[in-house]
Design a protein around this motif. Sequence first.
Motif, PDB file in Angstrom:
ATOM      1  N   LEU A  56       0.832  -1.196   0.000  1.00 50.16           N
ATOM      2  CA  LEU A  56       0.000   0.000   0.000  1.00 50.16           C
ATOM      3  C   LEU A  56       0.870   1.250   0.000  1.00 50.16           C
ATOM      4  CD1 LEU A  56      -2.706  -0.947   2.654  1.00 50.16           C
ATOM      5  CD2 LEU A  56      -2.858  -1.180   0.175  1.00 50.16           C
ATOM      6  N   SER A  57       0.527   2.183  -0.856  1.00 45.71           N
ATOM      7  CA  SER A  57       1.188   3.479  -0.825  1.00 45.71           C
ATOM      8  C   SER A  57       0.629   4.295   0.342  1.00 45.71           C
ATOM      9  CB  SER A  57       0.947   4.223  -2.141  1.00 45.71           C
ATOM     10  OG  SER A  57      -0.437   4.544  -2.276  1.00 45.71           O
ATOM     11  N   LYS A  58       1.258   5.428   0.638  1.00 44.69           N
ATOM     12  CA  LYS A  58       0.751   6.292   1.702  1.00 44.69           C
ATOM     13  C   LYS A  58      -0.662   6.771   1.371  1.00 44.69           C
ATOM     14  CE  LYS A  58       5.221   8.031   3.307  1.00 44.69           C
ATOM     15  NZ  LYS A  58       6.068   9.244   3.497  1.00 44.69           N
ATOM     16  N   LYS A  59      -0.899   7.031   0.089  1.00 42.59           N
ATOM     17  CA  LYS A  59      -2.227   7.484  -0.334  1.00 42.59           C
ATOM     18  C   LYS A  59      -3.259   6.382  -0.134  1.00 42.59           C
ATOM     19  CE  LYS A  59      -4.795   9.303  -4.298  1.00 42.59           C
ATOM     20  NZ  LYS A  59      -4.717   9.707  -5.724  1.00 42.59           N
ATOM     21  N   ASP A  60      -2.911   5.146  -0.511  1.00 43.38           N
ATOM     22  CA  ASP A  60      -3.817   4.011  -0.319  1.00 43.38           C
ATOM     23  C   ASP A  60      -4.154   3.835   1.158  1.00 43.38           C
ATOM     24  OD1 ASP A  60      -3.840   3.422  -3.025  1.00 43.38           O
ATOM     25  OD2 ASP A  60      -2.227   1.931  -2.862  1.00 43.38           O
ATOM     26  N   SER A  61      -3.137   3.889   2.007  1.00 44.15           N
ATOM     27  CA  SER A  61      -3.345   3.704   3.445  1.00 44.15           C
ATOM     28  C   SER A  61      -4.263   4.787   4.004  1.00 44.15           C
ATOM     29  CB  SER A  61      -1.999   3.723   4.173  1.00 44.15           C
ATOM     30  OG  SER A  61      -1.170   2.662   3.732  1.00 44.15           O
ATOM     31  N   PHE A  62      -4.036   6.017   3.563  1.00 41.52           N
ATOM     32  CA  PHE A  62      -4.867   7.125   4.040  1.00 41.52           C
ATOM     33  C   PHE A  62      -6.317   6.946   3.601  1.00 41.52           C
ATOM     34  CE2 PHE A  62      -6.668  11.424   3.406  1.00 41.52           C
ATOM     35  CZ  PHE A  62      -6.653  11.856   4.723  1.00 41.52           C
ATOM     36  N   GLU A 113     -14.783  -8.748 -10.268  1.00 42.30           N
ATOM     37  CA  GLU A 113     -15.948  -7.943 -10.602  1.00 42.30           C
ATOM     38  C   GLU A 113     -15.813  -6.484 -10.179  1.00 42.30           C
ATOM     39  OE1 GLU A 113     -19.420  -9.748  -9.038  1.00 42.30           O
ATOM     40  OE2 GLU A 113     -19.146 -11.642 -10.123  1.00 42.30           O
ATOM     41  N   PHE A 114     -14.709  -6.159  -9.497  1.00 42.35           N
ATOM     42  CA  PHE A 114     -14.509  -4.799  -9.011  1.00 42.35           C
ATOM     43  C   PHE A 114     -13.182  -4.246  -9.527  1.00 42.35           C
ATOM     44  CE2 PHE A 114     -17.368  -6.802  -5.995  1.00 42.35           C
ATOM     45  CZ  PHE A 114     -18.334  -5.815  -5.789  1.00 42.35           C
ATOM     46  N   PRO A 115     -12.975  -2.928  -9.393  1.00 41.49           N
ATOM     47  CA  PRO A 115     -11.703  -2.323  -9.823  1.00 41.49           C
ATOM     48  C   PRO A 115     -10.504  -2.898  -9.078  1.00 41.49           C
ATOM     49  CG  PRO A 115     -13.391  -0.646  -9.518  1.00 41.49           C
ATOM     50  CD  PRO A 115     -13.964  -1.924  -8.967  1.00 41.49           C
ATOM     51  N   ASP A 116      -9.313  -2.521  -9.549  1.00 42.56           N
ATOM     52  CA  ASP A 116      -8.080  -3.139  -9.054  1.00 42.56           C
ATOM     53  C   ASP A 116      -7.279  -2.273  -8.086  1.00 42.56           C
ATOM     54  OD1 ASP A 116      -8.597  -5.347 -10.674  1.00 42.56           O
ATOM     55  OD2 ASP A 116      -7.576  -4.431 -12.378  1.00 42.56           O
ATOM     56  N   THR A 117      -7.745  -1.086  -7.769  1.00 37.90           N
ATOM     57  CA  THR A 117      -6.989  -0.213  -6.874  1.00 37.90           C
ATOM     58  C   THR A 117      -7.873   0.300  -5.747  1.00 37.90           C
ATOM     59  OG1 THR A 117      -7.491   1.850  -8.048  1.00 37.90           O
ATOM     60  CG2 THR A 117      -5.596   0.562  -8.837  1.00 37.90           C
ATOM     61  N   VAL A 118      -7.241   0.719  -4.663  1.00 37.07           N
ATOM     62  CA  VAL A 118      -7.978   1.261  -3.522  1.00 37.07           C
ATOM     63  C   VAL A 118      -8.804   2.467  -3.945  1.00 37.07           C
ATOM     64  CG1 VAL A 118      -7.742   2.383  -1.266  1.00 37.07           C
ATOM     65  CG2 VAL A 118      -6.303   0.409  -1.832  1.00 37.07           C
ATOM     66  N   TYR A 119      -8.183   3.359  -4.673  1.00 35.64           N
ATOM     67  CA  TYR A 119      -8.869   4.595  -5.098  1.00 35.64           C
ATOM     68  C   TYR A 119     -10.094   4.279  -5.948  1.00 35.64           C
ATOM     69  CZ  TYR A 119      -9.694   9.143  -7.263  1.00 35.64           C
ATOM     70  OH  TYR A 119     -10.277  10.301  -7.702  1.00 35.64           O
ATOM     71  N   GLU A 120      -9.934   3.396  -6.932  1.00 30.98           N
ATOM     72  CA  GLU A 120     -11.031   3.087  -7.848  1.00 30.98           C
ATOM     73  C   GLU A 120     -12.172   2.365  -7.143  1.00 30.98           C
ATOM     74  OE1 GLU A 120      -8.786   2.593 -12.142  1.00 30.98           O
ATOM     75  OE2 GLU A 120      -8.686   0.931 -10.699  1.00 30.98           O
ATOM     76  N   VAL A 121     -11.855   1.485  -6.197  1.00 31.16           N
ATOM     77  CA  VAL A 121     -12.902   0.786  -5.453  1.00 31.16           C
ATOM     78  C   VAL A 121     -13.705   1.774  -4.610  1.00 31.16           C
ATOM     79  CG1 VAL A 121     -13.333  -0.811  -3.540  1.00 31.16           C
ATOM     80  CG2 VAL A 121     -11.831  -1.483  -5.419  1.00 31.16           C
ATOM     81  N   ILE A 122     -13.012   2.640  -3.878  1.00 26.51           N
ATOM     82  CA  ILE A 122     -13.703   3.572  -2.992  1.00 26.51           C
ATOM     83  C   ILE A 122     -14.541   4.572  -3.784  1.00 26.51           C
ATOM     84  CG2 ILE A 122     -13.337   5.479  -1.364  1.00 26.51           C
ATOM     85  CD1 ILE A 122     -11.047   3.892  -0.163  1.00 26.51           C
ATOM     86  N   TYR A 123     -14.028   5.033  -4.902  1.00 25.76           N
ATOM     87  CA  TYR A 123     -14.725   6.052  -5.684  1.00 25.76           C
ATOM     88  C   TYR A 123     -15.603   5.465  -6.787  1.00 25.76           C
ATOM     89  CZ  TYR A 123     -12.422   9.997  -3.452  1.00 25.76           C
ATOM     90  OH  TYR A 123     -12.022  10.944  -2.548  1.00 25.76           O
TER      91      TYR A 123
END
Length: 208
Positions: free
Chosen positions: A89-95, A128-138
Amino acid sequence: MYLYQIRRQRRRRRRRRQRAIVLSIFSILAVGLSILLAGALKAQSGASGETTEAPIQSAEVQAVTMTAIQAIEVTPEPTETPRFYKMRLSKKDSFLLAKIAMAEAEGESLKGKELVIMVVLNRILNEEFPDTVYEVIYQEHQFSPIADGRFDRVEPNKDCWSALEKVMALESDISEGALYFENCACDDNWHSCNLDFLYECGNHKFYK
């Protein structure tokens, strides 16, 4: 604060592995040196015309050799702690993960916050879902705090960071593969009609 502690623990583990590797190298060199010394003494004895056997290694050389062999045998292979979520996880992902835990489960228990984070990570692992933390949350129409703006207003508290730390250290999936959750006040909605109910935790129902 918790991310700093995690990084410090990782640095300590790296230093321990490095020391183990250095010890192994010195041990191998010690064994090699003792073998070379024995060979040199045997060659010298042969060149002088003596027919006696090569001198037995001194007690000191034998002790060094045995210590080296034992060190090689007991030095463990550097291994990573087994984790269920084998993600970097990057710092952005963790946040973002700590922030969604705050937005969705501020009044929930530590486990409730952990489960919210695990839903996001489980979705990343699901085709069935996106591949990144950002894309899943948004992802559109998935998390209500994104739609109503609460996500932008909150800041993760201590429990959210602690929940993230615990989730990333898990060795197994304690969420039972949860991919969705909803407020327990909702009845006969899309979740209950279309998904497999798993369990309740606090004010949330979890599904997959």
